[in-house]
Design a protein around this motif. Structure first.
Motif, mmCIF file in Angstrom:
data_model
loop_
_atom_site.group_PDB
_atom_site.id
_atom_site.type_symbol
_atom_site.label_atom_id
_atom_site.label_comp_id
_atom_site.label_asym_id
_atom_site.label_seq_id
_atom_site.Cartn_x
_atom_site.Cartn_y
_atom_site.Cartn_z
ATOM 1 N N GLU A 44 0.814 -1.229 0.000
ATOM 2 C CA GLU A 44 0.000 0.000 0.000
ATOM 3 C C GLU A 44 0.845 1.277 0.000
ATOM 4 O OE1 GLU A 44 -3.383 0.250 -0.160
ATOM 5 O OE2 GLU A 44 -3.401 -1.931 -0.422
ATOM 6 N N PHE A 45 1.963 1.224 0.752
ATOM 7 C CA PHE A 45 2.706 2.482 0.991
ATOM 8 C C PHE A 45 4.187 2.420 0.598
ATOM 9 C CE2 PHE A 45 -0.659 2.242 4.289
ATOM 10 C CZ PHE A 45 -1.409 3.342 3.910
ATOM 11 N N GLY A 46 4.758 1.225 0.558
ATOM 12 C CA GLY A 46 6.158 1.085 0.135
ATOM 13 C C GLY A 46 7.186 1.328 1.235
ATOM 14 N N ARG A 47 6.777 1.967 2.319
ATOM 15 C CA ARG A 47 7.721 2.260 3.399
ATOM 16 C C ARG A 47 6.942 2.611 4.653
ATOM 17 N NH1 ARG A 47 6.668 7.301 1.343
ATOM 18 N NH2 ARG A 47 6.454 8.825 3.026
ATOM 19 N N LEU A 48 7.685 2.797 5.751
ATOM 20 C CA LEU A 48 7.083 3.231 7.012
ATOM 21 C C LEU A 48 8.015 4.282 7.605
ATOM 22 C CD1 LEU A 48 4.562 2.434 8.674
ATOM 23 C CD2 LEU A 48 5.993 0.804 9.911
ATOM 24 N N ASP A 49 7.445 5.437 7.993
ATOM 25 C CA ASP A 49 8.274 6.508 8.570
ATOM 26 C C ASP A 49 8.204 6.545 10.087
ATOM 27 O OD1 ASP A 49 8.949 7.715 5.941
ATOM 28 O OD2 ASP A 49 6.795 8.066 5.880
ATOM 29 N N GLY A 50 7.167 5.933 10.655
ATOM 30 C CA GLY A 50 7.046 5.962 12.108
ATOM 31 C C GLY A 50 6.329 4.725 12.614
#
Ligand SMILES: NC(=O)c1ccc[n+]([C@@H]2O[C@H](COP(=O)([O-])OP(=O)(O)OC[C@H]3O[C@@H](n4cnc5c(N)ncnc54)[C@H](OP(=O)(O)O)[C@@H]3O)[C@@H](O)[C@H]2O)c1
Length: 255
Positions: free
Chosen positions: A95-101
Motif C-alpha cells: 500500500e505504501f512502500g515504506r514506514l516513517d514511524g
C-alpha cells in the motif's frame, strides 16, 4: 530526558506531512490522541488495534477533520503469530512502500498481584501483548523503516518499567524489557540506518488502563491523553533527527 534546546518546542502545522505512521492500540486513550494529532499534522496513519468499532471511530474523526485518509488494521496482539506480523508488513509494503514511524502503544495491564501469586496464563498474555508483540512488530517492519529517509520508532513505557514496584508483575517486567529493547535497538540502528529509537513514559493519563490500575482514583483530576501528545509529535517529526536511545518523560516536555 528533555534537554534545554527543546524546552520551547512547538509542533509545526505540517510537521508530519507525507509520513506514514503505524500506531498500535490506536482506538482509545493515548493511541487515539496521538493518531488524530499525527493526522492533523499531515501524516497518513495506520490504525492497529483489537476493537474494530473503536478504530472506525478514530478513522471517522480523522476524515471529518479533513486529514489524510487513514488505514485500519485490526489485530489482536495477544493471539497474533509471527506470520501475522509478516503479513502486516507485506500489506504496508504493497500500500505504501515504506514506514516513517512506528508507535508501540497498545498495552494490557493484566493483574496487579504479588509475583508469588501471579496467574500463569495472565503472565503469558501480558508478556505477549506488552513485550513480545513490540518485538515481532518491530522485526517485521524494520525493512520498511529502512526505506524511509527519516524513521522513528517510539516505545510507550511506564514508570513501573523504569523502577520496579511491588504488585506490578508481568506489566512492569514487560515495560522494563521494552526499555531494554529500545536501548538495544537504538544501539543496533545508530550507525547503519536513519532510524531513531526512543521511549516515552506518559505519566498519569485519564484512560481505561489507568482506571483499571487505580480504581479508587478520581479520573477527573488526571490529564487527558491530548496533554501528552507533544512529545510524541516531537519524536515522530524531523526535529528529533539524531535523537536516539533516550527515555522521555511526557511530564517534562513542553506543551
Ligand atoms: N494512562 C496512564 O496513566 C499510563 C501511564 C503510563 C503508561 N501508559 C501506557 O500508555 C499506553 C496507552 O495506554 P492508555 O493509558 O492510553 O490505555 P487505553 O486507553 O486502555 O489503551 C490501551 C490500548 O491497547 C489496546 N490493546 C490492549 N490489548 C490489545 C491486544 N491484545 N491487541 C491489540 N490492542 C490491544 C486497547 O485496545 P482495545 O480498547 O480494543 O482493547 C487500547 O486501544 C500503554 O502502553 C500504557 O502502558 C499509560
Amino acid at each position: 530526558m528533555v534537554n534545554t534546546d527543546i524546552k520551547d518546542w512547538i509542533a509545526a502545522p505540517d510537521l508530519l506531512t507525507d509520513r506514514i505512521i503505524l500506531i498500535t492500540g490506536a482506538g482509545s486513550g493515548i493511541g487515539r490522541a496521538t493518531a488524530t494529532a499525527f493526522a492533523r499534522h499531515g501524516a497518513t496513519v495506520i490504525l492497529l488495534g483489537r476493537t474494530v468499532r473503536k478504530l472506525e471511530s478514530v478513522y471517522d474523526e480523522i476524515e471529518d477533520a479533513g486529514g489524510p485518509q487513514a488505514a485500519i488494521y485490526p489485530l489482536d496482539l495477544c493471539g497474533a503469530t509471527p506470520q501475522d506480523y509478516e503479513n502486516l508488513a507485506v500489506t504496508i509494503r504493497k500500500e505504501f512502500g515504506r514506514l516513517d514511524g512506528l508507535l508501540h502503544n497498545a498495552a494490557l495491564l493484566g493483574a496487579l498481584a504479588p509475583l508469588t501469586h501471579f496467574d500463569t496464563e495472565l503472565w503469558f498474555q501480558s508478556i505477549q501483548v506488552n513485550l513480545t508483540a513490540p518485538f515481532l512488530l518491530t522485526r517485521a517492519c524494520l525493512e520498511l523503516l529502512v526505506q524511509s529517509g527519516d524513521a522513528s520508532i517510539v516505545f510507550t513505557s511506564d514508570e513501573t518499567g523504569r523502577q520496579g514496584r511491588a504488585y506490578w508483575g508481568a506489566y512492569g517486567i514487560a515495560k522494563a524489557g521494552v526499555e531494554c529493547m529500545m536501548q538495544i535497538l537504538a544501539d543496533e540502528t545508530e550507525t547503519n540506518t536513519r532510524i531513531r529509537v526512543n521511549s516515552i513514559d506518559p505519566g498519569p493519563v485519564r484512560s481505561a488502563l489507568r482506571t483499571l490500575a487505580y480504581p479508587g482514583e478520581n479520573p477527573g483530576k488526571l490529564p487527558l491523553p491530548d496533554a501528552v501528545v507533544p512529545v510524541y509529535l516531537y519524536l515522530m517529526g524531523p526535529d528529533s533527527r539524531g535523537v536516539t536511545g533516550q527515555q522521555f518523560d511526557a511530564r517534562a516536555f513542553p506543551g
